[in-house]
Scaffold this motif. Structure first.
Motif, mmCIF file in Angstrom:
data_model
loop_
_atom_site.group_PDB
_atom_site.id
_atom_site.type_symbol
_atom_site.label_atom_id
_atom_site.label_comp_id
_atom_site.label_asym_id
_atom_site.label_seq_id
_atom_site.Cartn_x
_atom_site.Cartn_y
_atom_site.Cartn_z
ATOM 1 N N LYS A 43 -2.441 -6.829 -3.131
ATOM 2 C CA LYS A 43 -2.598 -5.385 -3.330
ATOM 3 C C LYS A 43 -2.043 -4.640 -2.118
ATOM 4 C CE LYS A 43 -6.832 -6.204 -5.815
ATOM 5 N NZ LYS A 43 -8.245 -6.445 -5.620
ATOM 6 N N PRO A 44 -1.576 -3.396 -2.345
ATOM 7 C CA PRO A 44 -1.129 -2.611 -1.186
ATOM 8 C C PRO A 44 -2.255 -2.485 -0.168
ATOM 9 C CG PRO A 44 -0.573 -1.501 -3.245
ATOM 10 C CD PRO A 44 -1.439 -2.660 -3.611
ATOM 11 N N GLY A 45 -1.897 -2.589 1.090
ATOM 12 C CA GLY A 45 -2.901 -2.473 2.154
ATOM 13 C C GLY A 45 -3.586 -3.781 2.488
ATOM 14 N N GLN A 46 -3.308 -4.825 1.692
ATOM 15 C CA GLN A 46 -3.956 -6.121 1.959
ATOM 16 C C GLN A 46 -3.496 -6.669 3.316
ATOM 17 O OE1 GLN A 46 -4.016 -8.699 -1.429
ATOM 18 N NE2 GLN A 46 -4.418 -10.524 -0.200
ATOM 19 N N THR A 47 -4.442 -7.270 4.022
ATOM 20 C CA THR A 47 -4.140 -7.751 5.372
ATOM 21 C C THR A 47 -3.664 -9.206 5.362
ATOM 22 O OG1 THR A 47 -5.767 -6.259 6.303
ATOM 23 C CG2 THR A 47 -5.118 -8.115 7.677
ATOM 24 N N PHE A 48 -2.600 -9.453 6.102
ATOM 25 C CA PHE A 48 -2.113 -10.824 6.328
ATOM 26 C C PHE A 48 -2.019 -11.044 7.826
ATOM 27 C CE2 PHE A 48 -0.910 -10.198 2.000
ATOM 28 C CZ PHE A 48 -0.963 -11.461 1.425
ATOM 29 N N LYS A 49 -2.582 -12.158 8.282
ATOM 30 C CA LYS A 49 -2.579 -12.406 9.721
ATOM 31 C C LYS A 49 -1.679 -13.586 10.074
ATOM 32 C CE LYS A 49 -7.075 -10.450 10.775
ATOM 33 N NZ LYS A 49 -8.448 -10.699 11.157
ATOM 34 N N ILE A 50 -0.838 -13.360 11.077
ATOM 35 C CA ILE A 50 0.067 -14.414 11.547
ATOM 36 C C ILE A 50 -0.361 -14.813 12.952
ATOM 37 C CG2 ILE A 50 2.470 -15.064 11.916
ATOM 38 C CD1 ILE A 50 3.303 -12.606 10.306
ATOM 39 N N MET A 51 -0.705 -16.086 13.118
ATOM 40 C CA MET A 51 -1.078 -16.568 14.454
ATOM 41 C C MET A 51 0.200 -16.901 15.221
ATOM 42 S SD MET A 51 -3.071 -20.007 15.579
ATOM 43 C CE MET A 51 -4.618 -19.766 14.766
ATOM 44 N N ILE A 52 0.383 -16.244 16.353
ATOM 45 C CA ILE A 52 1.587 -16.497 17.160
ATOM 46 C C ILE A 52 1.197 -16.716 18.621
ATOM 47 C CG2 ILE A 52 3.110 -15.115 15.683
ATOM 48 C CD1 ILE A 52 2.970 -12.966 17.985
ATOM 49 N N HIS A 53 2.173 -17.134 19.389
ATOM 50 C CA HIS A 53 1.976 -17.263 20.833
ATOM 51 C C HIS A 53 2.376 -15.940 21.491
ATOM 52 C CE1 HIS A 53 3.415 -18.591 24.925
ATOM 53 N NE2 HIS A 53 2.158 -18.958 24.902
ATOM 54 N N SER A 54 1.777 -15.656 22.654
ATOM 55 C CA SER A 54 2.040 -14.362 23.300
ATOM 56 C C SER A 54 3.526 -14.139 23.579
ATOM 57 C CB SER A 54 1.236 -14.257 24.589
ATOM 58 O OG SER A 54 1.458 -15.401 25.385
ATOM 59 N N GLY A 55 4.269 -15.230 23.771
ATOM 60 C CA GLY A 55 5.694 -15.114 24.075
ATOM 61 C C GLY A 55 6.537 -14.677 22.892
ATOM 62 N N GLN A 56 5.925 -14.504 21.726
ATOM 63 C CA GLN A 56 6.707 -14.136 20.539
ATOM 64 C C GLN A 56 6.429 -12.720 20.033
ATOM 65 O OE1 GLN A 56 4.968 -17.376 18.705
ATOM 66 N NE2 GLN A 56 6.284 -18.802 19.797
ATOM 67 N N ARG A 57 5.433 -12.081 20.607
ATOM 68 C CA ARG A 57 5.063 -10.749 20.094
ATOM 69 C C ARG A 57 6.240 -9.772 20.184
ATOM 70 N NH1 ARG A 57 1.369 -6.851 19.083
ATOM 71 N NH2 ARG A 57 -0.542 -8.018 19.181
ATOM 72 N N ASN A 58 6.878 -9.766 21.368
ATOM 73 C CA ASN A 58 7.991 -8.851 21.594
ATOM 74 C C ASN A 58 9.106 -9.078 20.578
ATOM 75 O OD1 ASN A 58 9.475 -6.893 23.143
ATOM 76 N ND2 ASN A 58 10.708 -8.609 23.914
ATOM 77 N N GLN A 59 9.302 -10.328 20.191
ATOM 78 C CA GLN A 59 10.390 -10.641 19.271
ATOM 79 C C GLN A 59 10.042 -10.296 17.826
ATOM 80 O OE1 GLN A 59 10.912 -14.817 20.563
ATOM 81 N NE2 GLN A 59 12.962 -14.234 21.213
ATOM 82 N N LEU A 60 8.801 -10.549 17.429
ATOM 83 C CA LEU A 60 8.461 -10.433 16.011
ATOM 84 C C LEU A 60 7.876 -9.078 15.616
ATOM 85 C CD1 LEU A 60 6.901 -13.968 15.385
ATOM 86 C CD2 LEU A 60 9.170 -13.173 14.750
ATOM 87 N N ALA A 61 7.290 -8.369 16.585
ATOM 88 C CA ALA A 61 6.553 -7.142 16.235
ATOM 89 C C ALA A 61 7.401 -6.123 15.455
ATOM 90 C CB ALA A 61 5.959 -6.510 17.483
ATOM 91 N N PRO A 62 8.651 -5.823 15.874
ATOM 92 C CA PRO A 62 9.407 -4.823 15.113
ATOM 93 C C PRO A 62 9.658 -5.237 13.655
ATOM 94 C CG PRO A 62 10.406 -5.176 17.253
ATOM 95 C CD PRO A 62 9.379 -6.239 17.085
ATOM 96 N N ALA A 63 9.970 -6.503 13.437
ATOM 97 C CA ALA A 63 10.230 -6.962 12.068
ATOM 98 C C ALA A 63 8.957 -6.923 11.225
ATOM 99 C CB ALA A 63 10.793 -8.381 12.094
ATOM 100 N N VAL A 64 7.845 -7.259 11.838
ATOM 101 C CA VAL A 64 6.562 -7.229 11.119
ATOM 102 C C VAL A 64 6.206 -5.793 10.741
ATOM 103 C CG1 VAL A 64 4.068 -7.520 11.494
ATOM 104 C CG2 VAL A 64 5.628 -9.383 12.028
ATOM 105 N N GLU A 65 6.464 -4.880 11.673
ATOM 106 C CA GLU A 65 6.196 -3.460 11.401
ATOM 107 C C GLU A 65 7.057 -2.967 10.236
ATOM 108 O OE1 GLU A 65 6.506 0.403 14.122
ATOM 109 O OE2 GLU A 65 5.783 -1.371 15.169
ATOM 110 N N GLU A 66 8.317 -3.352 10.278
ATOM 111 C CA GLU A 66 9.257 -2.959 9.234
ATOM 112 C C GLU A 66 8.812 -3.518 7.876
ATOM 113 O OE1 GLU A 66 11.834 -1.047 9.516
ATOM 114 O OE2 GLU A 66 12.837 -1.376 7.592
ATOM 115 N N LEU A 67 8.429 -4.773 7.860
ATOM 116 C CA LEU A 67 8.006 -5.395 6.602
ATOM 117 C C LEU A 67 6.725 -4.741 6.075
ATOM 118 C CD1 LEU A 67 8.489 -7.617 4.502
ATOM 119 C CD2 LEU A 67 7.184 -9.180 5.938
ATOM 120 N N SER A 68 5.835 -4.384 6.977
ATOM 121 C CA SER A 68 4.602 -3.700 6.558
ATOM 122 C C SER A 68 4.950 -2.374 5.879
ATOM 123 C CB SER A 68 3.690 -3.437 7.759
ATOM 124 O OG SER A 68 3.265 -4.645 8.303
#
Lengths: 497, 326
Positions: A43-68
């Motif tokens: 459903k729209p608004g449903q939460t999905f959590k991705i467990m990552i290492h701190s060294g990957q936040r900078n790399q993945l955050a923009p794409a995750v925001e875009e996909l959201s």
């Protein structure tokens, strides 16, 4: 009634067209998510959590925001600071089954443990349905990453997201200095050039070891977690193999294993700072950029670090090279360790595993992942298109890309069997003990062999033999050929028939 | 006849028994307030709900640990409820594991040396601070700071201090030349020494706090009487002050010894148990076996043995205290 049928048909046809006409993994992932939403699976608004290492936040955050934004889903990155904690948390999830996480970004050599614990799902069906372009097309993974960052036991369990084939970083200014070249030739009777063999590597290390000038010959990992990364490339290049393919008897305490460890011990004691075995992995990221060692072997991300004037005193003086190897019958065999490497896998107990897979596929898309890897972090280029991406190559420098690709093609995986973590930990602690002078090289490897036998028996020898034979086939072809040549296995077992 | 007679007697016997029960019940109800007013009963009744709650919270996990110790289970084997029963084989393995004994020995060495030094330093500082001097309050606060720092901060700080090119070696090389430098994390003895120094730095304030409070709460009369009788400072401390703070010192020692026996964070951060396993303590060993190797059944067996050992030692340790209290 007729009108309704026509309208419904048109809508379904449109959706079908969208699904079929998607030309990229990201588009197919978006269409899949849209379809799951229409079916009411998510459903729209449903939460999905991705467990990552701190060294990957900078790399993945923009794409995750875009996909959201694109999907209306609430996709969150849950950051874990310490890599081993990720393994602990995933295994904890296998037991308590909370469904807290939907996607794990973990070391790819944990796939076996995670799959056996039942905490991640096989991806074969979804990979066939949505095609993330792992092993075909112009954007496929660099082989053999397509196999060992994604598979376990003949099934897909992960989407590889990284390339952790190690790279040799050296002081190009010194290596190309005519006076150094002349001095080297005068001393050793051979020209100073990038080493083809480990023996040449050791000589050059000795030559550039200048403690009186504050520079040691090398920094190689000999510490608690990554000591095997210095020993294994020599061991494998000499023709060594971890286990007998037919009995799973450990073969690390063979003459090849002992010789490789003795070479490392000699280098560490004579030509390195003690940080080699007392510090952690980050020591290479301080000693080399500070100009305190002539060369080091580390992950590609050190290329970023050492080439940036803000973080490096030797920016502009850094060279990148393949790891050396060993000659057998006139043929050079190089073996580059692919150390850890990050892969997406899907939690069985998540809210909607298929949707979680599609989120991972979107992030794994050739273009999306290239943009992510361009940003600073621990994920490195793993698809063919990454090595042609101008922005990405600019971030890594023009020389590192081709070297990284060559190293990836010759790379061999970490032990990825069930119990991989335990096998590697026992190996590391004994390697470190030997390097620190607590025990001899032979004694260390004998101890490992005894412990490995015990682990194999406990986990079930039959199943481990089966898994090891599968894993052997994920090694690069030239290494399997070497094993056959040296009589370690038959061509069929090596996957060469 | 007999049957008839028996039939006739039966209602009368039942009636009598019923009356007796009723009488007893009335007595119980009448005596209930008196029963409740009994001090021991009343005290126990007050703690009963919390006791039940605690048992409810503590017993299930403990039961699971016991269950795990007798089966062969790792998360990679699948569901823990289907794990095969293996009897005492986890315990047998434990007693034949050299790494366990080595970790136990190391932990004892660290605990004994660190706690003894913390005790002496804490006591010395407390005696020093029990006399008024300028800036005493500020100094007292400063002394307590290390205890308030998170383990990870202390561990990382001491790791940096003892690095081969760290400040400690800088000072040593300045004083004694390059030969004075020690490769702290290369060999077990210097590495364990560094860990003990870190522990002492962080936990001496705890001992100090205990002794400082105890000394502050002592009555002045006995000391003044001793002084009047001509006792010197050492005699007053030896025969009056220390015996009076002995119970508190005992509690402090037991708490610290138990805590130190569980030492994990400092070792994990400073040496990771290395080189090899030469600084691995019992907690680190259990952590590794359980969470790195996934051998939760074996780890449960180790945990049970350690728990029993600690319970036994604690029982012996607090016996004099209980005797004194009695």
């Amino acid at each position: 009634m007729m009108r309704k049928i026509v309208v419904v048909s048109l809508v379904l046809g449109f959706i079908g067209f969208i699904v079929c006409a998607q030309s990229t993994p990201a588009e197919r992932a978006l269409a899949g998510l849209s379809s799951l939403m229409e079916k009411g699976v998510i459903k729209p608004g449903q939460t999905f959590k991705i467990m990552i290492h701190s060294g990957q936040r900078n790399q993945l955050a923009p794409a995750v925001e875009e996909l959201s934004k694109l999907t209306g889903l609430n996709i969150q990155l849950v950051v874990i600071g310490n890599e081993p904690d990720i393994y602990v948390k995933v295994m904890n999830e296998a037991v308590v089954r909370t469904g807290e996480y939907d996607i794990f970004l973990t070391f790819c050599n944990w796939i076996g443990d995670m799959a056996e614990a039942g905490v991640i799902v096989p991806l074969d069906e979804w990979i066939a349905k949505y095609d993330p372009e792992i092993d075909h097309g112009p954007n496929r993974y660099v082989s053999p990453l397509d196999k060992f960052t994604t598979q376990y036991g003949g099934h897909y369990y992960a989407l590889g997201m990284d390339n952790d084939a190690l790279v040799l970083f050296y002081r190009k200014d010194l290596m190309e200095d005519p006076s150094e070249q002349a001095a080297f030739e005068a001393r050793y009777g051979r020209p100073l050039k990038l080493p083809e063999t480990w023996e040449e590597f050791d000589l050059i290390t000795e030559f550039f070891d200048r403690p009186e000038q504050g520079m040691r010959g090398a920094h190689l990992y000999a510490e608690r977690v990554f000591a095997y990364t210095s020993w294994a490339p020599r061991f494998i290049a000499k023709g060594g193999i971890y286990f007998d393919p037919y009995t799973m008897d450990p073969m690390i305490n063979s003459p090849e294993g002992v010789a490789a460890l003795e070479e490392i011990i000699f280098l560490v004691r004579n030509h390195m700072f003690p940080e080699a075995y007392t510090a952690d992995w980050s020591a290479a990221y301080t000693l080399f950029p500070e100009g305190k060692v002539f060369w080091t072997i580390a992950w590609a991300s050190l290329g970023h670090w050492a080439s940036d004037p803000e973080t490096s005193k030797i920016a502009g003086k850094v060279g990148f090279a393949q790891l050396p190897g060993e000659y057998h019958d006139g043929v050079l065999y190089r073996a580059t360790p692919h150390v850890v490497g990050w892969s997406f896998s899907i939690c069985r107990y998540g809210k909607a595993p298929e949707a979680a897979y599609l989120i991972a596929q979107y992030l794994n898309d050739p273009t999306v992942s290239a943009a992510a890897i361009t940003r600073t972090g621990t994920l490195d280029p793993f698809r063919l298109n990454h090595f042609q991406d101008e922005k990405l190559l600019a971030a890594y420098g023009p020389e590192l890309g081709p070297v990284l690709m060559l190293n990836a093609e010759q790379s061999f995986p970490d032990i990825s069997l069930r119990g991989a973590n335990e096998y590697l930990d026992v190996l590391n602690l004994n390697l470190q003990a030997a390097v620190a002078g607590q025990i001899s090289a032979k004694e260390a490897l004998d101890r490992v062999a005894i412990a490995w036998q015990e682990i194999t028996d406990r986990l079930g020898r039959g199943r481990q033999i089966e898994a090891w034979q599968q894993e052997i086939k994920r090694y690069p072809k030239h290494i399997r050929e070497l094993w056959v040549k040296l009589g370690k296995m038959d061509p069929h077992t090596a996957g060469l028939e | 006849m007999g049957t008839r007679g028996g039939a006739l007697k039966a209602p009368s016997s039942q009636k009598l028994r019923g009356e007796e029960i009723m009488r007893k019940l009335v007595m119980i109800f009448k005596g209930f307030p008196q029963f409740l007013s009994h001090e021991k009963v009343f005290k126990n009744l007050l703690v009963l709900p919390m006791q039940l709650l605690l048992n409810f919270l503590l017993m299930p996990p403990f039961a699971i640990v016991i269950y795990l110790a007798f089966v062969n289970w790792q998360p990679i084997f699948g569901g823990w409820t289907e794990a095969p029963f293996v009897g005492v084989s986890n315990f047998i393995r434990l007693f034949s594991e050299a790494r366990f004994y080595e970790a136990l020995g190391r932990t004892l060495v660290i605990a004994i040396v660190a706690v003894a030094l913390e005790f002496l330093l804490g006591l010395g500082l407390a005696v020093l601070f029990s006399r008024p001097f300028l800036g005493r309050r500020i100094c007292t606060s400063v002394i307590l700071y290390p205890m308030m720092l998170p383990w990870v901060v202390v561990g990382f700080t001491f790791y940096l201090l003892f690095l081969d090119h760290g400040p400690v070696n800088y000072v040593l090389s300045s004083l004694f030349g390059p030969a004075g430098m020690i490769s702290w994390f290369r060999n077990p003895v210097p590495a364990i020494t560094a860990i003990i120094i870190g522990d002492i730095w962080q936990w001496t304030p705890f001992m100090f706090l205990i002794f400082y409070s105890a000394l502050g709460a002592l009555p002045k009369d006995p000391k003044e009487a001793a002084m009047t009788l001509g006792a010197n400072a050492w005699q007053i401390f030896r025969y009056i002050t220390f015996p009076m703070i002995k119970p508190v010192a005992y509690v402090g020692l037991v708490i610290r010894a138990l805590e130190c026996f569980k030492i994990f964070d400092l070792v994990y951060i400073m040496t990771g148990g290395g080189p090899g396993v030469s600084t691995e303590t019992l907690s680190l060993y259990i952590y590794r076996v359980a969470f790195k190797y996934g051998q939760l059944s074996y780890a449960a067996a180790v945990a049970i043995i350690v728990l029993l050992g600690i319970a036994l030692v604690t029982r012996i340790a607090v016996r004099p205290l209980l005797k004194e209290a009695a």
